[in-house]
Design an enzyme around this catalytic site. Structure first.
Site, PDB file in Angstrom:
ATOM      1  CD  GLU A   1      -2.580   1.209   2.702  1.00 39.43           C
ATOM      2  OE1 GLU A   1      -3.164   0.146   3.004  1.00 39.43           O
ATOM      3  OE2 GLU A   1      -2.710   2.260   3.357  1.00 39.43           O
TER       4      GLU A   1
ATOM      5  CD  GLU B   1      -3.209   7.543   6.024  1.00 35.39           C
ATOM      6  OE1 GLU B   1      -2.064   7.184   5.703  1.00 35.39           O
ATOM      7  OE2 GLU B   1      -4.049   6.771   6.525  1.00 35.39           O
TER       8      GLU B   1
END
Ligand SMILES: *[C@@H]1O[C@H](CO)[C@@H](O)[C@H](O)[C@H]1NC(C)=O
Ligand SMILES: *[C@@H]1O[C@H](CO)[C@@H](O)[C@H](O)[C@H]1NC(C)=O
Ligand SMILES: *[C@@H]1O[C@H](CO)[C@@H](O)[C@H](O)[C@H]1NC(C)=O
Ligand SMILES: *[C@@H]1O[C@H](CO)[C@@H](O)[C@H](O)[C@H]1NC(C)=O
Ligand SMILES: *[C@@H]1O[C@H](CO)[C@@H](O)[C@H](O)[C@H]1NC(C)=O
Length: 323
Positions: free
Chosen positions: A134, A139
């Site tokens: 990932e 974020e």
């Protein structure tokens, strides 16, 4: 047949990768995003979220396309009852997968506010997570102001503390089995790289280069004159060479992580969850200065989710010349 491309992957503290251009493979604008997949399962990060399907998102105006933008938002009108799955929101993933590529996102607005946890990321379909890896490009949680880019992988993938990047290394083990899936993360130095500061500047550009030598992430705010023309003008060819683009904000070199065995074809994902493993944790929600408990806040304050939306101008996906 292609001639083999000689790539020089030098050490983490010097030149990043050999120069290579990438050609536009697909540009997503406005309605193009309705060809993506709407994810409706429970949030794997245990968020207080109810991911709705495409027809519901359209009907409730949680996903809206215009000629020039695509908007994805949280429900900011309704209370959430304790027995509900959570606040209605959207998680979408690209129809195609990509390996060696450059992604360029021109973004007007990102979700912000207490309890929010938005992310723009890429992930393998292989499963079980984190097989195939990932890559988190954008974020953050609650009212953070600095972006965090990170990788999450299977065992034997780590990063050195000091690398050729502008951001600060916050963790070095990409292996998700360390420290409750923390991954290897880099905090960006520009306070307008995330949250309210990003939005008040009219957003900006994020670019991620995934290549044989590693993974790099760049950010330029809307008014930053150092943004490469090929990024700001969405030109058909880009060359993500640090000698042209400047040093990346986050750099994850392949020197201490074998990319071929840790990363496979990835889908591109946008999501917006609330609370859960990160945003709702005592160290994040508790330390943010946000009121009440995270779940109570989500349930009872719909109007506080007014700013909880993504507004995308365009997303360009570039793949290597001739491939
Ligand atoms: C849906 O959202 C768009 C974008 O925010 C807005 O312009 C439009 O007025 C909304 N429509 C309704 C019916 O709320
Ligand atoms: C564009 O990307 C897709 C998905 O990875 C790939 O199958 C296709 O070959 C690419 N097209 C070009 C022209 O590179
Ligand atoms: C980093 O990963 C390598 C394998 O790529 C391993 O040999 C080394 O022990 C790891 N270092 C740390 C500090 O975990
Ligand atoms: C513009 O972007 C560069 C590269 O990321 C950064 O070093 C610089 O601080 C930014 N300038 C402003 C005014 O934000
Ligand atoms: C975050 O929001 C809370 C509640 O509005 C506020 O008390 C706190 O100061 C904010 N923190 C930051 C870093 O802006």
């Amino acid at each position: 047949m292609l001639a083999p491309i000689l790539l020089l992957c030098l050490s983490a503290s010097t030149l990043v990768q050999a120069s290579q251009s990438y050609l536009i493979n697909h540009t997503f604008i406005g309605n193009d995003f309705f060809a993506w997949d709407w994810y409706t399962s429970d949030d794997p990060t245990h968020g207080r979220v109810d991911y709705v399907d495409r027809p519901t998102a359209k009907a409730m105006n949680l996903s809206v396309a215009s000629e020039t933008t695509f908007l994805m938002r949280a429900d900011h009108l309704n209370l959430v009852h304790p027995a509900d799955r959570g606040r209605k929101s959207v998680r979408i993933s690209s129809p195609s997968t990509y390996t060696d590529s450059v992604l360029v996102l021109d973004l007007w607005h990102m979700p912000t506010g207490c309890a929010t946890w938005p992310a723009w990321w890429t992930v393998s379909k292989k499963g079980p997570w984190p097989n195939g890896g990932e890559i988190d490009i954008i974020e953050g949680v609650n009212n953070n102001s600095n972006n965090l880019a990170s990788l999450h992988t299977t065992t034997n993938c780590n990063m050195t503390q000091t690398r050729a990047q502008n951001g600060q290394t916050v963790s070095t083990q990409c292996d998700a089995s360390f420290n409750y899936n923390q991954g290897c993360g880099v905090s960006f130095s520009q306070p307008n790289s995330y949250g309210p500061g990003f939005n008040s500047d009219g957003g900006g550009w994020y670019a991620m280069h995934r290549g044989t030598c590693g993974i790099s992430v760049w950010f330029w705010s809307r008014d930053n004159s150092t943004v490469p023309i090929e990024v700001s003008q969405a030109l058909p060819t880009v060359n993500p060479d640090p000698s042209l683009w400047g040093s990346p904000d986050a750099f994850f070199p392949a020197t201490t992580c074998d990319y071929m065995s840790h990363f496979d074809p990835h889908n591109i994902v946008f999501d917006l969850t609330f609370c859960g493993d990160w945003a709702g944790s005592p160290s994040a929600y508790g330390a943010s200065g946000c009121p009440s408990t995270c779940e109570d806040y989500v349930n009872n304050n719909p109007t506080m989710f007014n700013e909880a939306y993504w507004e995308i101008k365009s997303l360009g996906v570039y793949t290597p010349d001739g491939r």
